[in-house]
Design a protein around this motif. Structure first.
Motif, PDB file in Angstrom:
ATOM      1  N   PRO A   1      47.678 -47.628   5.343  1.00  0.00           N
ATOM      2  CA  PRO A   1      47.560 -46.831   6.572  1.00  0.00           C
ATOM      3  C   PRO A   1      46.110 -46.426   6.847  1.00  0.00           C
ATOM      4  CG  PRO A   1      49.418 -46.082   5.246  1.00  0.00           C
ATOM      5  CD  PRO A   1      48.672 -47.074   4.402  1.00  0.00           C
ATOM      6  N   GLY A   2      45.692 -46.572   8.091  1.00  0.00           N
ATOM      7  CA  GLY A   2      44.357 -46.178   8.496  1.00  0.00           C
ATOM      8  C   GLY A   2      43.277 -47.192   8.235  1.00  0.00           C
ATOM      9  N   ARG A   3      43.610 -48.297   7.550  1.00  0.00           N
ATOM     10  CA  ARG A   3      42.591 -49.290   7.213  1.00  0.00           C
ATOM     11  C   ARG A   3      42.776 -50.597   7.976  1.00  0.00           C
ATOM     12  NH1 ARG A   3      38.131 -48.580   5.519  1.00  0.00           N
ATOM     13  NH2 ARG A   3      37.961 -49.862   3.650  1.00  0.00           N
ATOM     14  N   VAL A   4      43.894 -50.722   8.696  1.00  0.00           N
ATOM     15  CA  VAL A   4      44.230 -51.981   9.346  1.00  0.00           C
ATOM     16  C   VAL A   4      44.541 -51.715  10.815  1.00  0.00           C
ATOM     17  CG1 VAL A   4      45.740 -53.994   9.317  1.00  0.00           C
ATOM     18  CG2 VAL A   4      45.185 -52.833   7.174  1.00  0.00           C
TER      19      VAL A   4
ATOM     20  N   ALA B   1      52.885 -57.027   4.737  1.00  0.00           N
ATOM     21  CA  ALA B   1      52.223 -56.180   5.737  1.00  0.00           C
ATOM     22  C   ALA B   1      50.892 -56.811   6.091  1.00  0.00           C
ATOM     23  CB  ALA B   1      52.015 -54.773   5.177  1.00  0.00           C
ATOM     24  N   PRO B   2      50.375 -56.522   7.265  1.00  0.00           N
ATOM     25  CA  PRO B   2      49.046 -57.018   7.621  1.00  0.00           C
ATOM     26  C   PRO B   2      47.979 -56.378   6.735  1.00  0.00           C
ATOM     27  CG  PRO B   2      49.810 -55.440   9.255  1.00  0.00           C
ATOM     28  CD  PRO B   2      50.969 -55.695   8.344  1.00  0.00           C
ATOM     29  N   PHE B   3      46.865 -57.082   6.583  1.00  0.00           N
ATOM     30  CA  PHE B   3      45.725 -56.507   5.875  1.00  0.00           C
ATOM     31  C   PHE B   3      44.469 -56.840   6.659  1.00  0.00           C
ATOM     32  CE2 PHE B   3      46.216 -60.759   4.154  1.00  0.00           C
ATOM     33  CZ  PHE B   3      44.920 -61.229   3.917  1.00  0.00           C
ATOM     34  N   ALA B   4      43.389 -56.185   6.317  1.00  0.00           N
ATOM     35  CA  ALA B   4      42.131 -56.360   7.053  1.00  0.00           C
ATOM     36  C   ALA B   4      41.081 -56.990   6.149  1.00  0.00           C
ATOM     37  CB  ALA B   4      41.633 -55.023   7.591  1.00  0.00           C
TER      38      ALA B   4
END
Length: 596
Positions: free
Chosen positions: A384-387, A475-478
């Protein structure tokens, strides 16, 4: 107790004695660096060796550096110690003191590097300074990436200050850092590792001085700097004086960057002037001058004086100029988080100049082709908050922040092929995927050489790698892409062909930008195709047996063997001499293609 400084320098036994102590001093700083690696918390220190260690005399002149370490850290740290002495004069230092900063302009170029300087005392008197640098995994702000518009966005800046005062650690500073970073255990652990390795260096130095019965480093230091000065001037004097210019265009962030250089060989020094280079970027690929100087000096040393020890005397013989208002002389508060993307290309720029120079006997200097040069590290984050994704898609995902070092290929060398998947000029090691997977939900599905990525030539460029990346979380990642050589490839030399451009994409085929934070959507995988190095010499002069071996080992495809090298292979992948000779002759007779 005798002091070596009183022994005449023309005494052969004294010279041998000093050389033995010089070698011992190098072993001291190498143990200093190895201590930092063994005690470091982050993978950049522990696995990749992204660090530096060195010993300085009491005037702040570097006498010896560890073999382990990167030129960007070593050479900029060599200048940083003077800033510490300006802020904390030697006479004010006490046993147990240690000093620290991550100021990009007084340290090593960006906030993610901490430099620690520690005085060493013998019999109550300061006799030396030990300094070290390492890269930490996080420093707050946006995280490492070029997206920031000012240094204030890139993390917390610790000015030159005390890490420890007479043995008492500055807990206020520690708590401020702890409260501003995402990985406090790793970051604070690395700071203590930096201080510890300096302490080890100081202890080993005192033991050495006791063994050799010397009171200070004045005599040994003078010997080191005098001998180095003679050696580097001798190396420069072997080259025909003259001025040589080159130009390199690189990707930049939102527009290409032009780097112009004029290198002048004088009788006893070399000057490199970057006048005409593009102005600063609005993004964090700007380079503080300390880092420009570090990698430019290293590029010159590699060709002109590769066997001369790196210390203050050698560095003083290489004079670098980057006028204010250029991207290579970035001023506060420009963003500089990924200064290494641009800065690590500078040895290739100096090589472009030096390839035009000649020794006084007419021989060319042994200059390689261009390589990937800038690192192709995997910077991934999640949670949460990073992607940049809907909150419900990352609600249950694990928060992580991982930095894993990886490299493309180097340029071909005179008489040799380039090195594959090798970091030059930084010298850091590739991080094993097991380390990355053990500390994060990242999984690497594929990591292999990238066939045909090395530029064709009499000597082939080194190959890049292909990595395919996913996460255990659904989940998506950045990722933070910090890459170059995507739009403009590493160039070949003397008829050698360019290396392959880098490619960043999703497994579905969607291309990603070479720089900036981007999201890998849920259900997708990231594919990183790293550049290869340029080749040297006419590919049609390469031994067909070497081309066949490259095909058998997967370095070169059979199609490229035919099209790029003019080598025809039989079904058993051995070269067909007659068909190869005919193809090469026919290709050479064919008219050159034209383009608009």
């Amino acid at each position: 107790m005798s002091n070596v400084s009183t022994v005449p320098a023309n005494n052969p036994l004294a010279m041998i004695h000093q050389q033995i102590m010089w070698d011992r001093l190098i072993s001291v700083v190498e143990e200093q660096a190895q201590t930092l690696m063994r005690t470091g918390f982050s993978t950049s220190t522990r696995e990749a060796g992204d660090l530096s260690a060195g010993v300085f005399n009491t005037r702040g002149e570097m006498l010896a550096q560890a073999v382990t370490g990167t030129p960007g850290h070593v050479n900029s740290m060599a200048r940083a110690v003077v800033h510490f002495l300006d802020r904390f004069p030697l006479e004010t230092m006490r046993e147990g003191d240690a000093f620290i900063t991550n100021d990009p302009w007084k340290g090593t170029g960006h906030l993610h590097d901490f430099t620690v300087v520690t005085p060493t005392f013998r019999d109550g008197r300061p006799v030396a300074l030990f300094a070290c640098t390492s890269h930490v995994v996080d420093i707050g702000g946006r995280g490492i990436g070029p997206d920031g518009r000012q240094v204030y966005e890139e993390g917390i800046l610790i000015p030159l200050m005390r890490f420890a005062d007479a043995g008492t650690v500055n807990e206020t500073m520690i708590e401020i850092i702890r409260g501003n970073v995402r990985e406090p255990i790793q970051v604070i652990g690395d700071l203590y590792s930096l201080a510890a390795c300096n302490d080890i260096g100081g202890r080993r130095l005192v033991a050495m001085m006791q063994e050799f019965q010397i009171d200070d480093l004045d005599g040994l230091g003078a010997h080191i700097l005098e001998r180095t000065d003679l050696a580097v001037k001798e190396a420069i004097a072997a080259i025909e004086p003259g001025s040589f210019t080159t130009h390199m265009r690189v990707d930049g962030y939102d527009r290409p960057i032009d780097i112009h250089a004029r290198l002048t060989v004088a009788d006893d020094h070399i000057e490199v002037d970057f006048t005409g280079t593009s102005g600063p970027s609005a993004f964090g690929i700007n380079v503080p001058f300390c880092y420009t100087e570090a990698y430019t000096s290293f590029g010159v040393k590699c060709i002109v004086a590769p066997t001369v020890p790196n210390n203050a005397a050698l560095l003083s013989a290489i004079k670098v100029t980057a006028p204010p208002g250029t991207i290579l002389s970035a001023e506060h508060p420009l963003p500089v988080a990924t200064r290494h993307i641009t800065g690590q290309l500078l040895p290739d720029v100096t090589f472009g100049c030096l390839s035009q120079a000649r020794y006084r006997d007419g021989r060319p200097l042994p200059v390689p082709a261009e390589g990937t040069s800038c690192l192709w590290n995997l910077f991934a984050m999640g949670g949460p908050g990073r992607v940049d994704a809907p909150p419900e898609e990352v609600a249950g995902a694990k928060s992580f922040n991982v930095m894993s070092f990886h490299s493309g290929g180097t340029g071909a060398r005179p008489g040799k092929d380039g090195l594959s998947a090798t970091a030059f000029p930084s010298g850091v090691r590739n991080v094993p995927i097991e380390i990355t997977e053990a500390g994060s939900p990242i999984i690497v599905l594929r990591k292999e050489y990238r066939t045909d990525s090395g530029g064709a030539g009499l000597h082939r460029g080194g190959l890049g790698q292909v990595m395919e990346v996913d996460t255990l979380d659904t989940a998506p990642f950045a990722i933070s892409a910090n890459y170059d050589r995507v739009d403009f490839p590493p160039r070949g030399r003397d008829g050698g062909r360019d290396g392959a451009r880098g490619i960043l994409r999703l497994a579905s085929g969607t291309r990603l930008r070479g720089k900036g934070q981007q999201t890998v959507p849920k259900g997708e995988r990231l594919v990183i195709e790293m550049p290869g190095g340029g080749g040297i010499g006419d590919p049609f002069l390469r031994d067909p047996a070497l081309v066949a071996e490259d095909v058998r080992t997967g370095m070169v495809s059979a199609a490229a063997a035919r099209s790029d090298y003019g080598v025809v292979l039989r079904d058993d992948l051995t070269p067909d001499p007659e068909a190869t000779a005919a193809l090469r002759a026919e290709t050479r007779r064919a008219p050159a293609s034209t383009s608009a």
